[in-house]
Write a protein that holds these residues in place. Structure first.
Motif, mmCIF file in Angstrom:
data_model
loop_
_atom_site.group_PDB
_atom_site.id
_atom_site.type_symbol
_atom_site.label_atom_id
_atom_site.label_comp_id
_atom_site.label_asym_id
_atom_site.label_seq_id
_atom_site.Cartn_x
_atom_site.Cartn_y
_atom_site.Cartn_z
ATOM 1 N N PHE A 22 -12.675 0.816 -4.672
ATOM 2 C CA PHE A 22 -12.030 1.703 -3.694
ATOM 3 C C PHE A 22 -12.806 3.007 -3.541
ATOM 4 O O PHE A 22 -12.813 3.604 -2.462
ATOM 5 C CB PHE A 22 -10.557 1.947 -4.037
ATOM 6 C CG PHE A 22 -10.283 2.759 -5.265
ATOM 7 C CD1 PHE A 22 -10.443 4.135 -5.268
ATOM 8 C CD2 PHE A 22 -9.811 2.150 -6.420
ATOM 9 C CE1 PHE A 22 -10.161 4.891 -6.395
ATOM 10 C CE2 PHE A 22 -9.528 2.893 -7.550
ATOM 11 C CZ PHE A 22 -9.708 4.267 -7.546
ATOM 12 N N GLY A 25 -15.497 2.006 -1.229
ATOM 13 C CA GLY A 25 -14.901 1.724 0.072
ATOM 14 C C GLY A 25 -14.577 2.989 0.840
ATOM 15 O O GLY A 25 -14.830 3.082 2.047
ATOM 16 N N HIS A 149 -10.348 -2.424 0.469
ATOM 17 C CA HIS A 149 -9.723 -1.839 -0.715
ATOM 18 C C HIS A 149 -9.610 -0.317 -0.573
ATOM 19 O O HIS A 149 -8.569 0.281 -0.897
ATOM 20 C CB HIS A 149 -10.566 -2.202 -1.936
ATOM 21 C CG HIS A 149 -9.924 -1.901 -3.253
ATOM 22 N ND1 HIS A 149 -8.561 -1.769 -3.418
ATOM 23 C CD2 HIS A 149 -10.473 -1.694 -4.494
ATOM 24 C CE1 HIS A 149 -8.287 -1.501 -4.691
ATOM 25 N NE2 HIS A 149 -9.432 -1.445 -5.352
ATOM 26 N N GLY A 150 -10.666 0.314 -0.084
ATOM 27 C CA GLY A 150 -10.644 1.758 0.099
ATOM 28 C C GLY A 150 -9.611 2.195 1.119
ATOM 29 O O GLY A 150 -8.921 3.211 0.939
ATOM 30 N N ARG A 152 -6.811 0.634 1.894
ATOM 31 C CA ARG A 152 -5.482 0.497 1.308
ATOM 32 C C ARG A 152 -5.224 1.591 0.265
ATOM 33 O O ARG A 152 -4.109 2.114 0.164
ATOM 34 C CB ARG A 152 -5.331 -0.888 0.672
ATOM 35 C CG ARG A 152 -4.005 -1.101 -0.067
ATOM 36 C CD ARG A 152 -2.795 -0.793 0.811
ATOM 37 N NE ARG A 152 -2.702 -1.682 1.931
ATOM 38 C CZ ARG A 152 -2.042 -2.836 1.911
ATOM 39 N NH1 ARG A 152 -1.420 -3.220 0.815
ATOM 40 N NH2 ARG A 152 -1.997 -3.587 2.984
ATOM 41 N N PHE A 153 -6.261 1.931 -0.503
ATOM 42 C CA PHE A 153 -6.095 2.994 -1.496
ATOM 43 C C PHE A 153 -5.744 4.317 -0.822
ATOM 44 O O PHE A 153 -4.850 5.034 -1.282
ATOM 45 C CB PHE A 153 -7.372 3.159 -2.322
ATOM 46 C CG PHE A 153 -7.337 4.329 -3.257
ATOM 47 C CD1 PHE A 153 -6.703 4.238 -4.479
ATOM 48 C CD2 PHE A 153 -7.926 5.541 -2.906
ATOM 49 C CE1 PHE A 153 -6.648 5.324 -5.348
ATOM 50 C CE2 PHE A 153 -7.879 6.629 -3.757
ATOM 51 C CZ PHE A 153 -7.240 6.523 -4.982
ATOM 52 N N PRO A 164 -2.485 -0.801 -3.826
ATOM 53 C CA PRO A 164 -3.808 -1.407 -3.642
ATOM 54 C C PRO A 164 -4.115 -2.523 -4.637
ATOM 55 O O PRO A 164 -5.274 -2.906 -4.780
ATOM 56 C CB PRO A 164 -4.752 -0.215 -3.844
ATOM 57 C CG PRO A 164 -4.033 0.659 -4.817
ATOM 58 C CD PRO A 164 -2.556 0.507 -4.500
ATOM 59 N N THR A 167 -5.635 -5.735 -2.818
ATOM 60 C CA THR A 167 -7.005 -5.520 -2.348
ATOM 61 C C THR A 167 -7.956 -5.315 -3.525
ATOM 62 O O THR A 167 -9.134 -5.666 -3.444
ATOM 63 C CB THR A 167 -7.072 -4.307 -1.406
ATOM 64 O OG1 THR A 167 -6.493 -3.162 -2.051
ATOM 65 C CG2 THR A 167 -6.318 -4.590 -0.118
ATOM 66 N N GLY A 168 -7.440 -4.762 -4.628
ATOM 67 C CA GLY A 168 -8.270 -4.639 -5.819
ATOM 68 C C GLY A 168 -8.648 -5.995 -6.377
ATOM 69 O O GLY A 168 -9.789 -6.206 -6.816
#
Length: 230
Positions: A22, A25, A149-150, A152-153, A164, A167-168
């Motif tokens: 993330f 990302g 992932h980024g 969503r984070f 996240p 996605t992680g």
């Protein structure tokens, strides 16, 4: 003992992809992010803690599986690209608020993040004997998963959106695939039993300490005000 240390290596590498994913990302998203200060502030408390996982991967690889070091020399270009891109990305983070032309350093962060993704693609593809173009494509796949992932984070950190975790897990898949494929080869190149025994007593206790520190970072900075370290 060999299987135990392969499990530790796999855990650390998967953890690195899931956590550093993330960070990278968000770095890739900077050119298209409106509030870049808050985006970088969101990852600020996590950057250094996440990078520790890669250092731990290298330590376990060299200590428990020294015969696998030839994989680094065989993929020299990818390893150099990874290290240079890592330094460039971190340089952008540290200099962004301290030197001229903040927008320039934000592009440095983005390009460094992309370089790390491409380097991992080249390295993992090289281990499997695939060609350079395939490695670049694999790197772009890693970059795409890290961007997801980024995104969503940032949604979770800044607006209280969904976790996240999913996605992680997706971000860790590119590391999991070669681990499964090369498990036998890695275990077969383990250090002597005496070395692994010493490492078990002297090094292994630090793994839960590192995991505990990571949990503390998430509990302390997961919610609340966004700091401005970078």
């Amino acid at each position: 003992m060999e299987i135990l240390w392969f499990g530790v290596l796999a855990l650390l590498l998967i953890g690195y992809f899931a956590l550093e994913g993330f960070d990278l990302g968000v770095g890739l998203l900077l050119p298209v992010t409106a509030d870049r200060d808050r985006a970088i502030g969101a990852i600020g408390p996590f950057v250094l803690a996440n990078e520790v996982w890669l250092i731990a991967v290298a330590g376990v690889l060299f200590g428990a599986f020294p015969a696998c070091e030839h994989a680094l020399s065989a993929n020299y270009t990818a390893v150099v690209l990874l290290l240079v891109s890592w330094v460039v990305r971190d340089m952008g983070l540290w200099f962004r608020r301290r030197l001229f032309a903040r927008a320039f350093w934000e592009w440095v962060i983005a390009l460094g993040s992309l370089g790390v993704c491409l380097a991992w693609g080249l390295f993992l593809a090289g281990l499997a004997g695939f060609s350079f173009p395939f490695g670049l494509l694999y790197g772009l796949l890693i970059a795409a998963l890290f961007v997801l992932h980024g995104r969503r984070f940032l949604d979770w950190r800044l607006t209280g959106g969904g976790s996240p975790l999913v996605t992680g897990a997706l971000a860790a898949v590119p590391a999991l695939v070669p681990l499964v494929g090369f498990a036998g080869a890695v275990v077969g190149n383990a250090a002597p039993s005496a070395t692994l025994t010493v490492m078990t007593f002297m090094v292994l206790p630090f793994v839960p300490v590192m995991a505990g520190a990571q949990i503390w970072v998430w509990r302390a900075f997961g919610k609340g005000p966004v700091p401005t370290y970078f």
